[in-house]
Design a protein around this motif. Structure first.
Motif, PDB file in Angstrom:
ATOM      1  N   LEU A 340      16.093   8.008 105.369  1.00 10.68           N
ATOM      2  CA  LEU A 340      14.707   8.439 105.178  1.00 10.68           C
ATOM      3  C   LEU A 340      14.051   8.811 106.499  1.00 10.68           C
ATOM      4  CD1 LEU A 340      13.582   5.806 102.523  1.00 10.68           C
ATOM      5  CD2 LEU A 340      13.951   8.248 102.129  1.00 10.68           C
ATOM      6  N   LEU A 341      14.318   8.029 107.542  1.00  6.31           N
ATOM      7  CA  LEU A 341      13.755   8.343 108.855  1.00  6.31           C
ATOM      8  C   LEU A 341      14.300   9.672 109.373  1.00  6.31           C
ATOM      9  CD1 LEU A 341      13.896   4.841 110.589  1.00  6.31           C
ATOM     10  CD2 LEU A 341      11.850   6.062 109.828  1.00  6.31           C
ATOM     11  N   ALA A 342      15.600   9.898 109.189  1.00  7.99           N
ATOM     12  CA  ALA A 342      16.204  11.143 109.650  1.00  7.99           C
ATOM     13  C   ALA A 342      15.630  12.347 108.903  1.00  7.99           C
ATOM     14  CB  ALA A 342      17.722  11.083 109.470  1.00  7.99           C
ATOM     15  N   LEU A 343      15.460  12.200 107.594  1.00  7.72           N
ATOM     16  CA  LEU A 343      14.909  13.290 106.791  1.00  7.72           C
ATOM     17  C   LEU A 343      13.477  13.604 107.219  1.00  7.72           C
ATOM     18  CD1 LEU A 343      15.851  15.094 104.429  1.00  7.72           C
ATOM     19  CD2 LEU A 343      14.696  13.494 102.882  1.00  7.72           C
ATOM     20  N   GLN A 344      12.730  12.561 107.520  1.00  5.82           N
ATOM     21  CA  GLN A 344      11.357  12.757 107.986  1.00  5.82           C
ATOM     22  C   GLN A 344      11.339  13.461 109.345  1.00  5.82           C
ATOM     23  OE1 GLN A 344       9.081   9.138 108.164  1.00  5.82           O
ATOM     24  NE2 GLN A 344       7.311  10.099 109.096  1.00  5.82           N
ATOM     25  N   GLU A 345      12.240  13.080 110.227  1.00  6.85           N
ATOM     26  CA  GLU A 345      12.322  13.713 111.543  1.00  6.85           C
ATOM     27  C   GLU A 345      12.623  15.207 111.419  1.00  6.85           C
ATOM     28  OE1 GLU A 345      15.358  11.492 113.454  1.00  6.85           O
ATOM     29  OE2 GLU A 345      14.132   9.686 113.685  1.00  6.85           O
ATOM     30  N   LEU A 346      13.567  15.542 110.546  1.00 10.17           N
ATOM     31  CA  LEU A 346      13.913  16.945 110.353  1.00 10.17           C
ATOM     32  C   LEU A 346      12.739  17.724 109.749  1.00 10.17           C
ATOM     33  CD1 LEU A 346      17.564  16.599 108.977  1.00 10.17           C
ATOM     34  CD2 LEU A 346      16.881  17.529 111.205  1.00 10.17           C
ATOM     35  N   SER A 347      12.046  17.128 108.799  1.00  9.81           N
ATOM     36  CA  SER A 347      10.898  17.792 108.175  1.00  9.81           C
ATOM     37  C   SER A 347       9.819  18.087 109.207  1.00  9.81           C
ATOM     38  CB  SER A 347      10.329  16.924 107.050  1.00  9.81           C
ATOM     39  OG  SER A 347      11.268  16.742 106.014  1.00  9.81           O
ATOM     40  N   GLU A 348       9.548  17.108 110.076  1.00  6.74           N
ATOM     41  CA  GLU A 348       8.517  17.295 111.094  1.00  6.74           C
ATOM     42  C   GLU A 348       8.955  18.308 112.149  1.00  6.74           C
ATOM     43  OE1 GLU A 348       7.887  13.367 112.529  1.00  6.74           O
ATOM     44  OE2 GLU A 348       6.685  12.741 110.790  1.00  6.74           O
ATOM     45  N   GLU A 349      10.236  18.283 112.508  1.00  4.31           N
ATOM     46  CA  GLU A 349      10.728  19.203 113.536  1.00  4.31           C
ATOM     47  C   GLU A 349      10.634  20.660 113.086  1.00  4.31           C
ATOM     48  OE1 GLU A 349      14.832  20.165 116.095  1.00  4.31           O
ATOM     49  OE2 GLU A 349      14.716  18.382 114.788  1.00  4.31           O
ATOM     50  N   TYR A 350      10.924  20.911 111.809  1.00  4.33           N
ATOM     51  CA  TYR A 350      10.970  22.295 111.331  1.00  4.33           C
ATOM     52  C   TYR A 350       9.760  22.693 110.491  1.00  4.33           C
ATOM     53  CZ  TYR A 350      15.717  22.455 113.076  1.00  4.33           C
ATOM     54  OH  TYR A 350      16.812  22.445 113.908  1.00  4.33           O
ATOM     55  N   GLY A 351       8.841  21.769 110.269  1.00  6.59           N
ATOM     56  CA  GLY A 351       7.615  22.106 109.553  1.00  6.59           C
ATOM     57  C   GLY A 351       7.812  22.426 108.095  1.00  6.59           C
ATOM     58  N   VAL A 352       8.843  21.864 107.479  1.00  9.53           N
ATOM     59  CA  VAL A 352       9.127  22.071 106.059  1.00  9.53           C
ATOM     60  C   VAL A 352       9.379  20.712 105.414  1.00  9.53           C
ATOM     61  CG1 VAL A 352      10.668  23.130 104.367  1.00  9.53           C
ATOM     62  CG2 VAL A 352      10.145  24.337 106.485  1.00  9.53           C
ATOM     63  N   GLY A 353       8.814  20.521 104.239  1.00 14.68           N
ATOM     64  CA  GLY A 353       9.043  19.263 103.531  1.00 14.68           C
ATOM     65  C   GLY A 353      10.419  19.251 102.896  1.00 14.68           C
ATOM     66  N   LEU A 354      11.384  18.658 103.587  1.00 14.78           N
ATOM     67  CA  LEU A 354      12.758  18.585 103.087  1.00 14.78           C
ATOM     68  C   LEU A 354      12.871  17.420 102.119  1.00 14.78           C
ATOM     69  CD1 LEU A 354      14.581  19.230 106.476  1.00 14.78           C
ATOM     70  CD2 LEU A 354      13.965  20.890 104.708  1.00 14.78           C
ATOM     71  N   LEU A 355      13.388  17.687 100.940  1.00  7.17           N
ATOM     72  CA  LEU A 355      13.369  16.700  99.860  1.00  7.17           C
ATOM     73  C   LEU A 355      14.708  16.007  99.692  1.00  7.17           C
ATOM     74  CD1 LEU A 355      11.464  18.863  97.226  1.00  7.17           C
ATOM     75  CD2 LEU A 355      10.513  17.302  98.945  1.00  7.17           C
ATOM     76  N   LYS A 356      14.653  14.835  99.067  1.00  9.23           N
ATOM     77  CA  LYS A 356      15.872  14.119  98.698  1.00  9.23           C
ATOM     78  C   LYS A 356      16.496  14.798  97.488  1.00  9.23           C
ATOM     79  CE  LYS A 356      13.434  10.525  97.992  1.00  9.23           C
ATOM     80  NZ  LYS A 356      13.008   9.203  97.509  1.00  9.23           N
ATOM     81  N   GLY A 357      17.778  14.464  97.249  1.00  8.69           N
ATOM     82  CA  GLY A 357      18.452  14.945  96.058  1.00  8.69           C
ATOM     83  C   GLY A 357      19.033  16.338  96.219  1.00  8.69           C
ATOM     84  N   ALA A 358      19.360  16.952  95.061  1.00  8.91           N
ATOM     85  CA  ALA A 358      19.988  18.269  95.080  1.00  8.91           C
ATOM     86  C   ALA A 358      19.549  19.091  93.870  1.00  8.91           C
ATOM     87  CB  ALA A 358      21.504  18.116  95.094  1.00  8.91           C
ATOM     88  N   GLY A 359      18.299  18.912  93.452  1.00  4.70           N
ATOM     89  CA  GLY A 359      17.790  19.627  92.289  1.00  4.70           C
ATOM     90  C   GLY A 359      17.042  20.893  92.657  1.00  4.70           C
ATOM     91  N   SER A 360      16.340  21.444  91.683  1.00  5.47           N
ATOM     92  CA  SER A 360      15.606  22.699  91.879  1.00  5.47           C
ATOM     93  C   SER A 360      14.537  22.612  92.966  1.00  5.47           C
ATOM     94  CB  SER A 360      14.974  23.136  90.550  1.00  5.47           C
ATOM     95  OG  SER A 360      15.983  23.407  89.590  1.00  5.47           O
ATOM     96  N   PRO A 361      13.763  21.522  93.048  1.00  6.52           N
ATOM     97  CA  PRO A 361      12.789  21.434  94.149  1.00  6.52           C
ATOM     98  C   PRO A 361      13.460  21.512  95.523  1.00  6.52           C
ATOM     99  CG  PRO A 361      12.311  19.797  92.460  1.00  6.52           C
ATOM    100  CD  PRO A 361      13.644  20.382  92.119  1.00  6.52           C
ATOM    101  N   THR A 362      14.670  20.968  95.614  1.00  2.53           N
ATOM    102  CA  THR A 362      15.415  21.046  96.872  1.00  2.53           C
ATOM    103  C   THR A 362      15.773  22.495  97.181  1.00  2.53           C
ATOM    104  OG1 THR A 362      16.349  18.862  96.427  1.00  2.53           O
ATOM    105  CG2 THR A 362      17.453  20.205  98.079  1.00  2.53           C
ATOM    106  N   ASP A 363      16.181  23.240  96.166  1.00  3.97           N
ATOM    107  CA  ASP A 363      16.503  24.660  96.368  1.00  3.97           C
ATOM    108  C   ASP A 363      15.291  25.430  96.880  1.00  3.97           C
ATOM    109  OD1 ASP A 363      19.007  24.043  95.355  1.00  3.97           O
ATOM    110  OD2 ASP A 363      18.495  24.677  93.314  1.00  3.97           O
ATOM    111  N   ARG A 364      14.141  25.162  96.309  1.00  4.06           N
ATOM    112  CA  ARG A 364      12.923  25.877  96.735  1.00  4.06           C
ATOM    113  C   ARG A 364      12.546  25.523  98.171  1.00  4.06           C
ATOM    114  NH1 ARG A 364      11.657  24.765  91.230  1.00  4.06           N
ATOM    115  NH2 ARG A 364      10.501  22.857  91.775  1.00  4.06           N
ATOM    116  N   ALA A 365      12.725  24.242  98.521  1.00  2.00           N
ATOM    117  CA  ALA A 365      12.457  23.840  99.908  1.00  2.00           C
ATOM    118  C   ALA A 365      13.430  24.521 100.862  1.00  2.00           C
ATOM    119  CB  ALA A 365      12.562  22.323 100.032  1.00  2.00           C
TER     120      ALA A 365
END
Length: 400
Positions: A340-365
């Motif tokens: 979770l910390l790593a995912l948050q770091e990546l989201s903040e670094e690239y300015g995109v809300g990167l989501l958990k999982g592998a569903g449709s919301p993940t594809d849109r992100a």
């Protein structure tokens, strides 16, 4: 009606840590309402005598008293009464119409040493009485709650609503209690062992993480009290906070493959499982002692993990749903916290809300990420062998 003496033998079952208020001068006996009668043996069954428990009387003390039928045996704090034990008789009161005493609850949270002083200062600003308790940094009483911070960092809060106390006076959440069946289902640990678990293997974004912990039976019991369970049963917030506590408490090892490294290493293996086995083996080696028991949440054929740990002197066990063992459950929490910390770091670094999982919301992100940073950058945040990669390409308009 002629009153006949009645001999009653009663044993007070107060708690070991109960304390007696020290007040100079004589104090009149006080009647205590709402406490449960305990340890009463009646010499005459037809006589009606009740015994009221006060918490200041210690568990091993017995008292003998004489009361008339229809009277109430009351303990007082002043030391007056029968045999100087503060036991007197009083007329039986009329039936009480007061609301019954609220059920007492106990919550335990872990407080880092660096925050002990700040917590004390915060409570000092409230309407609390500070008390001395053995092995405690401090203890406060007030508002129907008793809160004791032990030097070990364990904060024990007792009262009808300890959650409210934590919310108002601390920055700590009440521990999430597993359901009784879940708590009871945790495997008991009798000796030292290592538990290992992973997270992130089903998530398009973020790293693959493996964590291992080493603990013994005594520590395992504490973790059950904390509410440690399979990380999948915890909220993200709870997993993050509990992960901090577990890292401070346990010997642990974390192996993390960020997306760029993951995409580089994955093609060198015959699928995910051998890569995952190597990561488990690295985490276990960092904690291993000769002959120590090791339990891994089984993710593949047992021989895959055995091969990865070849040459390491441990007693390897593999089981499906191994998170029922508190060692593996603790490892799963630390692994998820790291993810979770790593995912948050990546989201903040690239300015995109990167989501958990592998569903449709993940594809849109993913499509949003590609539009902002380009296709070639996707491998910095995502596992490219997932089928999501092609879906992201279509959504981003890169496939005609």
């Amino acid at each position: 009606m002629e009153e006949r003496a009645l001999h009653v033998r009663a044993e007070a079952l107060g708690s070991d840590d109960a304390t007696r208020d020290r007040v100079e001068g004589e104090r009149a006996p006080r009647r205590v309402e709402g406490h449960r009668p305990i340890g009463v043996e009646l010499a005459r069954p037809q006589a009606r005598v009740e015994f009221v428990r006060l918490p200041l009387i210690h568990r091993t003390r017995s008292h003998a008293l004489r009361c008339a039928p229809g009277s109430l045996a009351v303990l007082s704090e002043g030391g007056t009464g029968c045999e100087d034990h503060g036991i007197v008789c009083a007329p039986e009161p009329p039936p009480s119409r007061e609301t019954p005493a609220l059920t007492q609850k106990t919550l335990v949270v872990q407080v880092p040493t660096s925050r002990h002083a700040a917590l004390r200062a915060r409570l000092a600003a409230g309407d609390f009485e500070f008390r001395k308790v053995p092995h405690a940094a401090f203890s406060v009483k007030g508002g129907g709650v008793v809160a004791t911070l032990y030097r070990s960092g364990k904060l024990v809060v007792q009262g009808p609503d300890p959650e409210l106390f934590l919310a108002r006076w601390t920055d700590f959440d009440a521990p999430e209690q597993a359901a009784p069946a879940e708590r009871g289902g945790l495997t008991k640990i009798t000796g030292e062992m290592i538990g290992s678990d992973e997270t992130g293997k089903g998530d398009f974004f973020g790293p693959l993480v493996v964590a291992a912990v080493r603990l013994d039976g005594k520590v395992a019991e504490e973790l059950v009290e904390w509410g440690v369970t399979d990380s999948k049963a915890l909220s993200d917030t709870r997993a993050l906070k509990l992960g901090v506590l577990l890292r401070a408490k346990l010997a642990h090892s974390v192996q993390r493959l960020d997306p760029e490294q993951y995409n580089e290493r994955y093609p060198k293996y015959r699928g995910l499982n051998p890569l995952l086995a190597d990561m488990h083996a690295d985490a276990i080696r960092a904690l291993a002692k000769p002959g120590v028991r090791v339990l891994v949440d089984q993710f593949a054929n047992a021989r895959v993990m055995r091969s990865a740990l070849r040459g390491v002197d441990v007693k390897l066990e593999q089981a499906h749903r191994a998170e029922r063992n508190v060692a593996v459950a603790a490892a799963s929490v630390i692994a998820r916290q790291e993810f979770l910390l790593a995912l948050q770091e990546l989201s903040e670094e690239y300015g995109v809300g990167l989501l958990k999982g592998a569903g449709s919301p993940t594809d849109r992100a993913g499509a949003e990420f590609v539009r902002l940073h380009g296709w070639d950058a996707l491998g910095r945040v995502a596992k490219l062998h997932f089928k999501n990669t092609e879906k992201v390409k279509r959504l981003a308009g890169l496939e005609r």
